[in-house]
Design an enzyme around this catalytic site. Structure first.
Site, short mmCIF file in Angstrom:
data_model
loop_
_atom_site.label_atom_id
_atom_site.label_comp_id
_atom_site.label_asym_id
_atom_site.label_seq_id
_atom_site.Cartn_x
_atom_site.Cartn_y
_atom_site.Cartn_z
CB SER A 1 -0.34 3.89 -10.29
OG SER A 1 0.43 4.44 -11.36
CE1 TYR B 1 3.60 3.08 -9.42
CE2 TYR B 1 4.22 3.29 -7.12
CZ TYR B 1 3.46 3.70 -8.21
OH TYR B 1 2.55 4.72 -8.07
N1 NDP Z 1 2.22 11.34 -7.16
C1 NDP Z 1 1.88 10.70 -8.24
O1 NDP Z 1 2.05 11.20 -9.37
C2 NDP Z 1 1.26 9.34 -8.16
C3 NDP Z 1 1.10 8.69 -6.93
N2 NDP Z 1 0.46 7.47 -6.92
C4 NDP Z 1 0.23 6.77 -5.66
O2 NDP Z 1 -0.35 7.65 -4.72
C5 NDP Z 1 0.03 7.27 -3.40
C6 NDP Z 1 0.61 8.49 -2.68
O3 NDP Z 1 1.71 8.92 -3.44
P1 NDP Z 1 2.37 10.35 -3.17
O4 NDP Z 1 1.50 11.17 -2.29
O5 NDP Z 1 2.80 10.88 -4.48
O6 NDP Z 1 3.69 9.89 -2.36
P2 NDP Z 1 4.48 10.61 -1.18
O7 NDP Z 1 5.82 9.96 -1.14
O8 NDP Z 1 4.36 12.07 -1.33
O9 NDP Z 1 3.66 10.15 0.14
C7 NDP Z 1 3.62 8.80 0.45
C8 NDP Z 1 3.02 8.66 1.83
O10 NDP Z 1 3.04 7.28 2.21
C9 NDP Z 1 3.65 7.16 3.48
N3 NDP Z 1 4.38 5.90 3.64
C10 NDP Z 1 5.32 5.38 2.82
N4 NDP Z 1 5.81 4.26 3.34
C11 NDP Z 1 5.16 4.06 4.53
C12 NDP Z 1 5.25 3.08 5.56
N5 NDP Z 1 6.08 2.07 5.47
N6 NDP Z 1 4.46 3.22 6.64
C13 NDP Z 1 3.61 4.24 6.74
N7 NDP Z 1 3.47 5.22 5.80
C14 NDP Z 1 4.26 5.11 4.72
C15 NDP Z 1 4.62 8.34 3.54
O11 NDP Z 1 4.91 8.72 4.84
P3 NDP Z 1 6.29 8.31 5.58
O12 NDP Z 1 7.40 8.35 4.58
O13 NDP Z 1 6.40 9.30 6.66
O14 NDP Z 1 6.05 6.96 6.07
C16 NDP Z 1 3.80 9.42 2.86
O15 NDP Z 1 2.92 10.02 3.79
C17 NDP Z 1 1.02 6.13 -3.55
O16 NDP Z 1 0.34 4.90 -3.39
C18 NDP Z 1 1.50 6.26 -5.01
O17 NDP Z 1 1.88 5.01 -5.55
C19 NDP Z 1 -0.03 6.87 -8.07
C20 NDP Z 1 0.15 7.49 -9.28
C21 NDP Z 1 0.80 8.74 -9.43
C1 LIG Z 2 2.53 7.49 -12.38
C2 LIG Z 2 3.29 6.56 -11.45
O1 LIG Z 2 2.46 5.95 -10.50
C3 LIG Z 2 4.34 7.32 -10.70
O2 LIG Z 2 5.33 7.84 -11.55
C4 LIG Z 2 6.55 7.78 -10.86
O3 LIG Z 2 7.62 8.02 -11.30
C5 LIG Z 2 6.35 7.25 -9.51
O4 LIG Z 2 7.42 6.49 -9.04
C6 LIG Z 2 5.13 6.45 -9.75
O5 LIG Z 2 5.52 5.28 -10.45
#
Ligand code: NDP
Ligand SMILES: C[C@H](O)[C@@H]1OC(=O)[C@H](O)[C@@H]1O
Length: 258
Positions: free
Chosen positions: A148, A161
């Protein structure tokens, strides 16, 4: 020699963690459109089944692997099942992650453990199991870590985070150094805001979106295909000499000084 290498992933065997929704679902669908077969790992099976539908609609095979990746034994079991299914793993995408947006003074030990286990420890354990298999198979491989911008610049969305995402960037460099001799490229992508279930509440607040856009030279949040394209590039022949790098897909946010 052709000057344009392939950006495709025909026949590649890929593990995507956190594939149930958001970025992980987009990555799984995009990698399938590029020709890969995908092993999908997440807790919520119904969401996994939906993502598998997108992969199969692209004409590729999908393996559904429900797992809580905070549990090391479930990580190892998922990798073993993917290897039994595919025979090898060509690409690992460490995408699963979560956040609890507490102020530093309010962070509990339980919150620390949950965020660290989900975002960082699981990514290392998946990398360790898949890296061992790639080395044994002897055909190299790719690892793409989803970090991120929070791992590179300070955000107001939580110190724990941020620490996990910064650690992912350094883990990417160190594994790239250690596994480069085996033909394994390890890179990371660093997204700024993309609309997913993780961020949809924040992105529903016009004032918050205004603050985001004020720091984003392109003046908009990202669209998921823009992130998928970068990840596919890193997994493809076109990205074969990129190693140990973190590429920020952020509209220019991380370079914004004043
Ligand atoms: N969206 C954004 O703007 C940004 C996202 N990111 C990163 O991108 C990645 C995906 O984020 P995003 O798609 O937005 O998040 P979401 O919450 O939409 O999806 C997260 C996914 O991770 C899975 N997950 C979470 N905890 C567990 C666990 N313990 N075991 C197995 N699966 C797990 C969830 O499934 P379930 O809950 O069913 O387990 C879900 O499928 C993350 O690493 C986030 O930090 C980075 C920067 C910005
Ligand atoms: C950009 C970050 O990864 C993203 O912004 C949020 O508020 C989410 O919790 C992640 O930190």
């Amino acid at each position: 020699m052709r000057m344009l290498p392939s950006f495709g992933l025909e026949g590649k065997k890929v593990i995507v963690t956190g594939a149930g929704r958001g970025i992980g679902r987009a990555l799984a669908a995009g990698f399938a459109e590029a020709g890969a077969d995908i092993a999908l790992v997440v807790r919520t099976k119904e969401q996994l089944d939906e993502t598998a539908g997108f992969v199969r609609a692209a004409g590729r095979e999908a393996l559904v692997l429900p797992a809580d990746i905070r549990k090391p034994e479930e990580v190892r079991d998922a990798v073993a099942a993917a290897l039994a299914w595919a025979g090898r793993i060509d690409v690992l995408v460490n995408n699963a992650g979560m956040n609890i947006r507490s102020k530093a003074v309010d962070v509990t030990e339980e919150e620390w453990e949950t965020i660290m286990q989900t975002n960082l420890k699981s990514a290392f354990l998946f990398s360790q199991s898949v890296g061992k298999a790639m080395i044994e198979h002897g055909a190299g491989g790719r690892i793409v870590n989803v970090s991120s911008v929070a791992g590179h610049v300070a955000l107001r969305t939580g110190v724990v985070y941020a620490a996990t995402k910064a650690a992912m960037i350094q883990m990417t460099k160190t594994l790239a150094l250690e596994w480069g001799p085996f033909g394994i490229n390890v890179n990371a992508i660093g997204p700024w805001y993309f609309k997913t279930p993780l961020t949809e509440k924040l992105l529903a607040d016009p004032e918050y979106v205004g603050a985001i856009l004020a720091r984003t030279p392109l003046g908009r949040v990202g669209e998921l295909p823009e992130l998928v394209g970068l990840a596919v590039f890193l997994a493809s022949d076109a990205g074969s000499y990129v190693n140990g790098q973190t590429l920020f897909v952020d509209g220019g946010m991380t370079i914004y000084g004043f």
